[in-house]
Design a protein around this motif. Structure first.
Motif, short mmCIF file in Angstrom:
data_model
loop_
_atom_site.label_atom_id
_atom_site.label_comp_id
_atom_site.label_asym_id
_atom_site.label_seq_id
_atom_site.Cartn_x
_atom_site.Cartn_y
_atom_site.Cartn_z
N GLN A 84 12.76 52.51 25.54
CA GLN A 84 12.65 51.06 25.44
C GLN A 84 11.26 50.67 24.95
O GLN A 84 10.26 50.95 25.61
N VAL A 85 11.19 50.05 23.79
CA VAL A 85 9.91 49.59 23.24
C VAL A 85 9.42 48.42 24.08
O VAL A 85 10.16 47.46 24.32
N PHE A 86 8.17 48.48 24.53
CA PHE A 86 7.65 47.41 25.36
C PHE A 86 6.41 46.74 24.78
O PHE A 86 5.96 45.71 25.29
N ALA A 87 5.85 47.31 23.71
CA ALA A 87 4.67 46.68 23.10
C ALA A 87 4.51 47.18 21.68
O ALA A 87 4.92 48.30 21.34
N ALA A 88 3.92 46.33 20.85
CA ALA A 88 3.61 46.70 19.46
C ALA A 88 2.43 45.86 19.01
O ALA A 88 2.38 44.64 19.25
N SER A 89 1.46 46.50 18.37
CA SER A 89 0.28 45.78 17.89
C SER A 89 -0.32 46.55 16.72
O SER A 89 0.03 47.70 16.46
N THR A 90 -1.20 45.90 16.01
CA THR A 90 -1.82 46.54 14.86
C THR A 90 -2.92 47.52 15.27
O THR A 90 -3.47 48.22 14.42
N ALA A 91 -3.23 47.57 16.56
CA ALA A 91 -4.23 48.51 17.06
C ALA A 91 -3.91 48.82 18.51
O ALA A 91 -3.27 48.01 19.19
N LEU A 171 6.07 58.06 28.75
CA LEU A 171 5.71 57.11 27.69
C LEU A 171 5.72 57.80 26.34
O LEU A 171 5.56 59.01 26.23
N ALA A 172 5.93 57.00 25.31
CA ALA A 172 5.87 57.49 23.93
C ALA A 172 5.16 56.44 23.09
O ALA A 172 5.26 55.24 23.35
N ALA A 173 4.43 56.89 22.10
CA ALA A 173 3.72 55.98 21.20
C ALA A 173 3.71 56.58 19.80
O ALA A 173 3.84 57.80 19.62
N ALA A 174 3.58 55.73 18.81
CA ALA A 174 3.57 56.18 17.42
C ALA A 174 3.03 55.06 16.55
O ALA A 174 2.86 53.92 16.99
N THR A 175 2.77 55.40 15.30
CA THR A 175 2.35 54.42 14.31
C THR A 175 3.48 54.23 13.31
O THR A 175 4.03 55.21 12.79
N GLY A 176 3.83 52.98 13.04
CA GLY A 176 4.91 52.69 12.11
C GLY A 176 4.45 51.74 11.01
O GLY A 176 3.60 50.88 11.24
N PHE A 177 5.03 51.90 9.84
CA PHE A 177 4.72 50.99 8.73
C PHE A 177 5.87 51.02 7.74
O PHE A 177 6.70 51.93 7.72
N VAL A 185 1.48 49.69 12.48
CA VAL A 185 1.71 49.06 13.77
C VAL A 185 1.81 50.15 14.83
O VAL A 185 2.56 51.13 14.67
N THR A 186 1.05 50.02 15.89
CA THR A 186 1.13 50.97 17.00
C THR A 186 2.21 50.51 17.96
O THR A 186 2.19 49.36 18.43
N LEU A 187 3.15 51.38 18.22
CA LEU A 187 4.29 51.04 19.05
C LEU A 187 4.28 51.87 20.33
O LEU A 187 3.89 53.04 20.32
N TYR A 188 4.72 51.25 21.42
CA TYR A 188 4.77 51.92 22.71
C TYR A 188 6.17 51.77 23.30
O TYR A 188 6.81 50.72 23.17
N ALA A 189 6.63 52.81 23.97
CA ALA A 189 7.95 52.77 24.61
C ALA A 189 7.89 53.57 25.90
O ALA A 189 7.06 54.48 26.05
N TYR A 190 8.76 53.22 26.81
CA TYR A 190 8.90 54.01 28.04
C TYR A 190 10.34 54.51 28.11
O TYR A 190 11.25 53.91 27.52
N HIS A 191 10.55 55.60 28.83
CA HIS A 191 11.88 56.18 28.93
C HIS A 191 12.64 55.52 30.07
O HIS A 191 12.26 55.62 31.24
N ASP A 192 13.71 54.81 29.72
CA ASP A 192 14.58 54.16 30.69
C ASP A 192 15.73 55.12 31.00
O ASP A 192 16.48 55.50 30.11
N THR A 193 15.85 55.52 32.26
CA THR A 193 16.89 56.47 32.63
C THR A 193 18.29 55.86 32.59
O THR A 193 19.28 56.57 32.66
#
Length: 241
Positions: A84-91, A171-177, A185-193
């Motif tokens: 589940q993506v919970f945040a996204a920002s340019t940094a 948690l998982a994070a990555a850069t997307g464009f 864009v830096t994206l963050y997600a957590y694992h929802d069981t």
């Protein structure tokens, strides 16, 4: 013809509801008509209701507990495990999890190929692509360009890394464009069981409650009917049941 056209363009959820209603009318309703012709409207309903809920208890118990040769949760499924993506920002920025500001440095890490966590990289990548596509679609819709369809594969996801929060959340994070260029864009997600068995348990307990509610009324109606058959006074007859 108009009704057929509306049904053809109706959402899948609406079609499913209509199918269930039609099935109840056809299969349960037809049996109720036959039973009520013998027992009367009220007792016929109670016989059908108790029988239906008793059958549902057996059926839903297979969903909830499984059976020999049958896996659990083969009925309606709740939320599947997902990222589940919970945040996204340019940094990298502050989020619900303090580890976010440290990306891409420690404790964030890229799992080796032989690590089981590496199998989650494609799933995380897809989750981030779908999220970015949905955000782009909403922006176009606000601009009056809702007819433009955004393909999630138009976005490139790089540098997927994982971390574990202090409370144990994965948690998982990555850069997307956008693949044609644009800011990252830096994206963050957590694992929802998820909660896959939720509907199986709701139907199971709902069937038990329905059975327990109707059973005393059927017992009372049956005793009243038995008293009439063994010498009691029958109620006034007002025509066919």
């Amino acid at each position: 013809m108009a009704a057929i056209h509306l049904l053809a363009v109706a959402p899948t959820f609406v079609k499913g509801i209509l199918a269930i209603v039609c099935a109840l009318i056809l299969f349960v309703g037809s049996v109720y008509v036959l039973v009520s012709a013998v027992f009367g409207l009220r007792m016929g309903y109670l016989v059908i209701a108790v029988s239906f809920f008793a059958w549902m208890i057996i059926f839903t118990s297979i969903w909830a507990f499984g059976a020999p040769g049958t896996l659990k949760n083969v009925g309606p499924r709740g939320t599947e495990a997902h990222w589940q993506v919970f945040a996204a920002s340019t940094a990298p920025g502050h989020t619900l999890f303090p580890e976010s500001v440290k990306y891409p440095g420690p404790p964030w890490h890229t799992p080796p190929q032989n690590d089981p966590q590496a199998a989650s990289i494609p799933t995380v990548t897809t989750a981030f692509q779908v999220y970015l596509a949905a955000q782009a679609q909403s922006i176009l819709h606000a601009r009056g360009q809702g007819d433009v369809i955004i393909d999630p594969t138009m976005f490139v996801i790089e540098d997927v890394k994982f971390a574990t929060a202090a409370d144990g959340t994965h948690l998982a994070a990555a850069t997307g464009f956008l693949n044609s260029g644009g800011p990252g864009v830096t994206l963050y997600a957590y694992h929802d069981t998820g909660n896959v068995p939720i509907w199986s348990w709701l139907f199971f307990f709902g069937s038990i409650i329905g059975f327990l509610i109707h059973l005393p009324f059927l017992d009372r109606a049956e005793k009243s009917r038995k008293a009439i058959l063994t010498g009691g006074v029958a109620p006034a007859w007002y025509g066919p049941a």
